[in-house]
Scaffold this motif. Structure first.
Motif, short mmCIF file in Angstrom:
data_model
loop_
_atom_site.label_atom_id
_atom_site.label_comp_id
_atom_site.label_asym_id
_atom_site.label_seq_id
_atom_site.Cartn_x
_atom_site.Cartn_y
_atom_site.Cartn_z
N LEU A 178 -15.81 80.80 -26.11
CA LEU A 178 -17.18 80.93 -25.62
C LEU A 178 -17.92 79.61 -25.78
O LEU A 178 -18.58 79.13 -24.85
N ALA A 179 -17.82 79.01 -26.96
CA ALA A 179 -18.50 77.74 -27.21
C ALA A 179 -18.03 76.68 -26.22
O ALA A 179 -18.85 75.95 -25.65
N ASP A 180 -16.73 76.61 -25.98
CA ASP A 180 -16.19 75.64 -25.03
C ASP A 180 -16.76 75.89 -23.64
O ASP A 180 -17.16 74.96 -22.94
N HIS A 181 -16.82 77.16 -23.23
CA HIS A 181 -17.36 77.52 -21.92
C HIS A 181 -18.82 77.09 -21.79
O HIS A 181 -19.21 76.45 -20.80
N VAL A 182 -19.62 77.44 -22.78
CA VAL A 182 -21.06 77.13 -22.72
C VAL A 182 -21.29 75.62 -22.76
O VAL A 182 -22.05 75.08 -21.95
N LEU A 183 -20.62 74.94 -23.66
CA LEU A 183 -20.84 73.49 -23.80
C LEU A 183 -20.33 72.73 -22.58
O LEU A 183 -20.94 71.74 -22.17
N LEU B 1 -24.54 82.31 -18.51
CA LEU B 1 -23.44 81.73 -19.27
C LEU B 1 -22.54 82.81 -19.86
O LEU B 1 -21.31 82.71 -19.81
N LEU B 2 -23.15 83.85 -20.42
CA LEU B 2 -22.36 84.92 -21.03
C LEU B 2 -21.59 85.70 -19.97
O LEU B 2 -20.40 85.99 -20.14
N LEU B 3 -22.25 86.03 -18.86
CA LEU B 3 -21.57 86.79 -17.81
C LEU B 3 -20.41 86.00 -17.20
O LEU B 3 -19.35 86.56 -16.92
N THR B 4 -20.59 84.70 -16.99
CA THR B 4 -19.50 83.90 -16.42
C THR B 4 -18.36 83.79 -17.43
O THR B 4 -17.19 83.77 -17.03
N PHE B 5 -18.68 83.71 -18.71
CA PHE B 5 -17.63 83.69 -19.73
C PHE B 5 -16.85 85.00 -19.72
O PHE B 5 -15.61 85.00 -19.69
N LEU B 6 -17.57 86.11 -19.76
CA LEU B 6 -16.90 87.42 -19.79
C LEU B 6 -16.06 87.62 -18.53
O LEU B 6 -14.94 88.14 -18.60
N ALA B 7 -16.57 87.21 -17.37
CA ALA B 7 -15.82 87.33 -16.12
C ALA B 7 -14.54 86.48 -16.17
O ALA B 7 -13.49 86.92 -15.69
N SER B 8 -14.63 85.31 -16.75
CA SER B 8 -13.46 84.43 -16.83
C SER B 8 -12.39 84.99 -17.78
O SER B 8 -11.23 84.66 -17.66
N ARG B 9 -12.81 85.83 -18.70
CA ARG B 9 -11.90 86.44 -19.68
C ARG B 9 -11.40 87.80 -19.23
O ARG B 9 -10.64 88.43 -19.96
N ALA C 171 -20.44 95.59 -30.35
CA ALA C 171 -20.88 94.61 -31.35
C ALA C 171 -20.35 93.21 -31.01
O ALA C 171 -21.05 92.22 -31.20
N VAL C 172 -19.12 93.16 -30.48
CA VAL C 172 -18.56 91.85 -30.10
C VAL C 172 -19.39 91.22 -28.99
O VAL C 172 -19.71 90.03 -29.04
N GLU C 173 -19.77 92.02 -27.98
CA GLU C 173 -20.61 91.48 -26.90
C GLU C 173 -21.95 91.00 -27.44
O GLU C 173 -22.45 89.96 -27.01
N LEU D 123 -25.36 86.45 -29.08
CA LEU D 123 -26.07 85.71 -30.13
C LEU D 123 -25.52 84.29 -30.27
O LEU D 123 -26.28 83.34 -30.49
N ALA D 124 -24.21 84.12 -30.13
CA ALA D 124 -23.63 82.78 -30.20
C ALA D 124 -24.12 81.93 -29.05
O ALA D 124 -24.48 80.75 -29.23
N THR D 125 -24.17 82.51 -27.85
CA THR D 125 -24.70 81.78 -26.69
C THR D 125 -26.15 81.40 -26.93
O THR D 125 -26.56 80.26 -26.69
N HIS D 126 -26.92 82.35 -27.42
CA HIS D 126 -28.34 82.12 -27.74
C HIS D 126 -28.48 80.97 -28.75
O HIS D 126 -29.29 80.06 -28.56
N GLY D 127 -27.66 81.01 -29.78
CA GLY D 127 -27.71 79.97 -30.80
C GLY D 127 -27.35 78.60 -30.27
O GLY D 127 -27.98 77.60 -30.62
N ILE D 128 -26.34 78.53 -29.40
CA ILE D 128 -25.96 77.25 -28.81
C ILE D 128 -27.11 76.69 -27.99
O ILE D 128 -27.42 75.49 -28.06
#
Length: 152
Positions: free
Chosen positions: A21-26, A142-150, A106-108, A113-118
């Motif tokens: 996720l961090a790699d995707h967002v960054l 960012l979160l939706l594109t990450f989840l879609a990619s996974r 909870a994972v979602e 929260l990780a996306t928010h923090g970044i």
């Protein structure tokens, strides 16, 4: 990107998923590939201590961000410089309660929260209505594109 994941809780955390996720967002935010980020998962007690110490607010919170080099998003032609973004601290137990209220896992919630923090580490804020709309729209994309990619 170098993302270090540390889990100091009894909650099972898939560190590889949070690093991805961090790699995707960054990458999407055009942050230098040499940037460093730390994500720490802690229990409610230590989270409450941080919340009181840094924000003078009672009780544990869901996520806190501690920027280091104050990196900002770049663009395709001019990525952000290398450096240390900082630390994101997440409390899985608070996230789990929020996830129930929001109607997702909870994972979602922790990925959100990780996306928010970044985004906070990259200088985004939500104190004003316009800032909140910009940050939350970006966070959602960012979160939706990450989840879609996974394939989630």
């Amino acid at each position: 990107m170098t993302t270090e994941i540390n889990n100091e809780t009894e909650v099972a955390i898939d560190g590889a998923e949070f690093a991805a996720l961090a790699d995707h967002v960054l990458t999407a935010m055009h942050v230098n590939p040499l940037a460093e980020l730390n994500i720490l998962f802690i229990d409610p007690g230590p989270m409450e201590e941080l919340h009181v110490r840094w924000l003078d607010l009672p009780g544990p919170t869901d996520v806190m961000s501690f920027p280091m080099d104050e990196l900002r998003p770049g663009d395709e032609d001019d990525p952000a410089p290398a450096g240390t973004l900082g630390d994101i601290v997440i409390c899985p137990q608070v996230a789990a309660k929020q996830a129930i209220a929001a109607g997702h896992s909870a994972v979602e919630e922790m990925l959100l929260l990780a996306t928010h923090g970044i985004l906070h580490l990259l200088g985004y804020d939500h104190a004003e209505p316009e800032e909140k709309k910009e940050m939350f729209d970006l966070q959602r994309t960012l979160l939706l594109t990450f989840l879609a990619s996974r394939g989630a």
